[in-house]
Design an enzyme around this catalytic site. Structure first.
Site: not given
Length: 172
Positions: A38, A40
């Site tokens: 994931k 950012d």
């Protein structure tokens, strides 16, 4: 693997609202899953039609002026293509840093576009294909001539609990 693009519908080569993450209480254990970090950053679509590249934010705002190095780096991208990804700034240790991204105009060299999906290719809408097929087209065709700052998001072949533990260990 042979993917028949001719049988797919024609793509709308403008802004497409991106699919968003879905919060769950437990990690799914059934079905076919691809695991990626994931990142950012800012979700973005790179859309090329009639020789012009447009970077769109997740809300459909144009990002070319804010990230000119990234939009110019897509010069290799074939016309009639839409790549889904994330604009990310990396810190000195190579980790995604949202703070650095927000201050990115001062340090444009640390910015990258991590591609993770291919929504349209050769004018065809790929969204009904399985993600695994779209990834093959992304890796082997759409991004085969990519160069920094355009990168392919890595898919990890490990159990979800191992990936989460590793991400925690390195501060992700």
């Amino acid at each position: 693997m042979k993917i028949d693009l001719k049988s797919l519908p024609k793509a709308k080569l403008d802004f497409i609202e991106p699919m968003l993450d879905k919060a769950v209480d437990r990690l799914p254990v059934k079905g076919e899953w691809l695991y990626e970090l994931k990142l950012d950053g800012y979700r973005a679509l790179a859309t090329k039609k009639r020789g012009a590249l447009t970077l769109f934010s997740r809300r459909g705002n144009e990002l070319n002026k804010r990230f000119p190095r990234i939009s110019e780096a897509f010069d290799f991208l074939e016309d009639n293509t839409i790549v889904d990804g994330e604009i990310v700034a990396l810190d000195n240790q190579g980790r995604p840093s949202f703070t650095s991204l927000q201050n990115s105009l001062r340090r444009a060299r640390s910015l990258y576009f991590y591609a993770f999906d291919l929504l349209a290719y050769q004018g065809k809408d790929l969204r009904k294909l399985p993600l695994s097929d779209r990834r093959v087209l992304l890796e082997e065709y759409a991004l085969n001539n990519a160069h920094d700052p355009i990168r392919l998001s890595t898919v990890f072949n490990a159990a979800p609990n191992q990936l989460i533990a590793a991400a925690k260990r390195i501060g992700l």
